[in-house]
Design an enzyme around this catalytic site. Structure first.
Site, mmCIF file in Angstrom:
data_model
loop_
_atom_site.group_PDB
_atom_site.id
_atom_site.type_symbol
_atom_site.label_atom_id
_atom_site.label_comp_id
_atom_site.label_asym_id
_atom_site.label_seq_id
_atom_site.Cartn_x
_atom_site.Cartn_y
_atom_site.Cartn_z
ATOM 1 N N ARG A 159 0.848 -1.191 0.000
ATOM 2 C CA ARG A 159 0.000 0.000 0.000
ATOM 3 C C ARG A 159 0.887 1.245 0.000
ATOM 4 O O ARG A 159 2.046 1.195 0.429
ATOM 5 C CB ARG A 159 -0.903 0.017 1.226
ATOM 6 C CG ARG A 159 -1.829 -1.185 1.375
ATOM 7 C CD ARG A 159 -2.640 -1.077 2.653
ATOM 8 N NE ARG A 159 -3.591 -2.172 2.811
ATOM 9 C CZ ARG A 159 -3.344 -3.293 3.498
ATOM 10 N NH1 ARG A 159 -2.154 -3.452 4.079
ATOM 11 N NH2 ARG A 159 -4.254 -4.237 3.611
ATOM 12 N N LYS A 183 -2.001 -1.909 8.381
ATOM 13 C CA LYS A 183 -3.176 -1.394 9.073
ATOM 14 C C LYS A 183 -3.277 -1.967 10.481
ATOM 15 O O LYS A 183 -2.876 -3.099 10.735
ATOM 16 C CB LYS A 183 -4.441 -1.756 8.288
ATOM 17 C CG LYS A 183 -4.575 -1.045 6.951
ATOM 18 C CD LYS A 183 -5.887 -1.425 6.293
ATOM 19 C CE LYS A 183 -6.113 -0.661 5.003
ATOM 20 N NZ LYS A 183 -7.387 -1.041 4.347
ATOM 21 N N HIS A 252 -3.008 1.831 -5.645
ATOM 22 C CA HIS A 252 -3.819 0.671 -5.263
ATOM 23 C C HIS A 252 -4.168 -0.194 -6.472
ATOM 24 O O HIS A 252 -4.365 -1.403 -6.333
ATOM 25 C CB HIS A 252 -5.089 1.128 -4.557
ATOM 26 C CG HIS A 252 -5.538 0.163 -3.494
ATOM 27 N ND1 HIS A 252 -4.838 -0.035 -2.317
ATOM 28 C CD2 HIS A 252 -6.592 -0.685 -3.451
ATOM 29 C CE1 HIS A 252 -5.449 -0.954 -1.588
ATOM 30 N NE2 HIS A 252 -6.511 -1.365 -2.253
ATOM 31 N N ARG A 255 -1.551 -2.627 -6.804
ATOM 32 C CA ARG A 255 -1.737 -3.689 -5.807
ATOM 33 C C ARG A 255 -2.723 -4.721 -6.357
ATOM 34 O O ARG A 255 -2.510 -5.925 -6.212
ATOM 35 C CB ARG A 255 -2.248 -3.073 -4.506
ATOM 36 C CG ARG A 255 -2.508 -4.054 -3.357
ATOM 37 C CD ARG A 255 -2.824 -3.260 -2.096
ATOM 38 N NE ARG A 255 -3.410 -4.053 -1.041
ATOM 39 C CZ ARG A 255 -2.714 -4.745 -0.143
ATOM 40 N NH1 ARG A 255 -1.394 -4.750 -0.200
ATOM 41 N NH2 ARG A 255 -3.322 -5.425 0.815
ATOM 42 N N HIS A 278 -4.237 -9.401 4.173
ATOM 43 C CA HIS A 278 -5.656 -9.195 4.437
ATOM 44 C C HIS A 278 -6.045 -9.929 5.719
ATOM 45 O O HIS A 278 -5.631 -11.065 5.930
ATOM 46 C CB HIS A 278 -6.511 -9.740 3.291
ATOM 47 C CG HIS A 278 -6.492 -8.873 2.073
ATOM 48 N ND1 HIS A 278 -6.738 -9.366 0.793
ATOM 49 C CD2 HIS A 278 -6.272 -7.537 1.914
ATOM 50 C CE1 HIS A 278 -6.670 -8.372 -0.072
ATOM 51 N NE2 HIS A 278 -6.389 -7.266 0.578
ATOM 52 N N TYR A 287 -10.393 -10.946 -5.793
ATOM 53 C CA TYR A 287 -9.493 -11.072 -6.939
ATOM 54 C C TYR A 287 -9.758 -12.324 -7.758
ATOM 55 O O TYR A 287 -9.321 -12.430 -8.899
ATOM 56 C CB TYR A 287 -8.037 -11.047 -6.464
ATOM 57 C CG TYR A 287 -7.686 -9.740 -5.809
ATOM 58 C CD1 TYR A 287 -7.468 -8.600 -6.567
ATOM 59 C CD2 TYR A 287 -7.618 -9.635 -4.427
ATOM 60 C CE1 TYR A 287 -7.170 -7.390 -5.972
ATOM 61 C CE2 TYR A 287 -7.325 -8.426 -3.822
ATOM 62 C CZ TYR A 287 -7.100 -7.313 -4.598
ATOM 63 O OH TYR A 287 -6.825 -6.107 -4.010
#
Length: 313
Positions: A159, A183, A252, A255, A278, A287
């Site tokens: 990211r 995150k 992004h 990504r 994730h 995806y």
């Protein structure tokens, strides 16, 4: 009341700066998250009549609904509109707690209708990625920096805020690993591909320059020299797109390209989940929608597939 344009800009900036500090201090948000929230809320604050402080004191539910309707009329994707509204609610909570608004109006803001995982990632074509790399001048510090950033995006799927947060001691030169602060204060160790490692080495040794005084890996190249922010990473990618003559997009999307490329080469969803970091597999499952080869192979195995051809007319 007539408000000078420069004064209005200063008033808007003061409110946004205080909101960003509130996110950092009161909500313990990461710098990239606080910057993203502030950037999205800016359109709402700029929309308010001048003077801004007076408009906030007189803010009503009807004004909020009017702004939401205007945003919805722009034809934004449901996911994009949803993010706008989430950040507006956060701003309204701040505005109430800071005394700018008499009551908490965050509950007035509606939710954007959207189905989970309804969107489809749009990977960047291989030729476009090659065009981005072809624009770089590897004899210049900026070219070395931008190449390292592009490889972190296309080779590891990082990211923008993770790239901006990299520090020199996060690079495991001997172990071939890279420590990522993601995150929710999550910290992960990722394998460092040779090409990415060499690009980082070239930039650190020959691109950062003697003016840099800090542990952050990436820095601006224009005075005053300072650590590159997440917004700076986004701006860098868009500038490269312009120079390459391709449609502008942000980090992004690269990504997304990394993730779909991994699936196309045989990686499992669980493996991609680990690389993208994730928290939930359902996020990574998005995806799978663009992995047409797998979906085609799966269709005949689906029990209902055989009966579809025998449906009564």
């Amino acid at each position: 009341m007539v408000v000078h344009r420069d004064q209005r800009r200063a008033d808007v900036r003061d409110v946004l700066d205080e909101f960003e500090r509130w996110l950092l201090q009161e909500r313990s948000a990461q710098e990239c998250t606080a910057a993203a929230y502030t950037a999205r809320v800016a359109a709402f604050v700029e929309w308010l009549p001048a003077p801004v402080e007076e408009s906030l004191r007189k803010l009503t539910a009807a004004m909020l609904i009017e702004w939401v309707d205007l945003e919805a009329a722009r034809g934004l994707k449901a996911s994009t509109l949803g993010k706008q509204l989430v950040m507006l609610r956060s701003f309204l909570q701040y505005a109430h707690r800071s005394g700018r608004v008499g009551q908490d109006l965050s509950g007035v803001v509606p939710h954007a209708a959207a189905w989970r995982l309804s969107s489809i990632p749009d990977p960047v074509p291989a030729g476009t990625i090659e065009a981005l790399f072809d624009t770089l001048d590897l004899r210049s510090p900026k070219g070395l920096r931008d190449r390292a950033i592009l490889l972190l995006l296309t080779g590891l799927g990082l990211r923008a805020c993770e790239i901006a947060g990299l520090r020199l001691d996060d690079i495991g030169w001997r172990t071939g690993s890279l420590r990522i602060r993601g995150k929710g204060d999550r910290v992960d160790e990722l394998p460092l591909p040779d090409e990415v490692g060499h690009a980082l080495e070239d930039y650190v040794l020959h691109g950062r320059g003697g003016r840099v005084q800090g542990e952050e890996v990436f820095w601006t190249v224009i005075d005053p020299v300072q650590p590159l922010s997440a917004n700076g990473v986004c701006g860098t990618i868009r500038q490269i797109c312009i120079k390459a003559g391709v449609e502008k997009f942000g980090p992004h999307r690269l990504r997304h390209t990394f993730a779909t490329g991994m699936l196309a080469t045989g990686a499992t969803l669980q493996e991609v989940q680990g690389l993208l970091r994730h928290a939930h597999l359902r996020t990574t499952a998005l995806y799978a929608k663009v992995d047409k080869n797998r979906l085609t192979a799966l269709a005949p195995e689906w029990p209902a597939a055989a009966s579809l051809g025998r449906c009564p007319r």
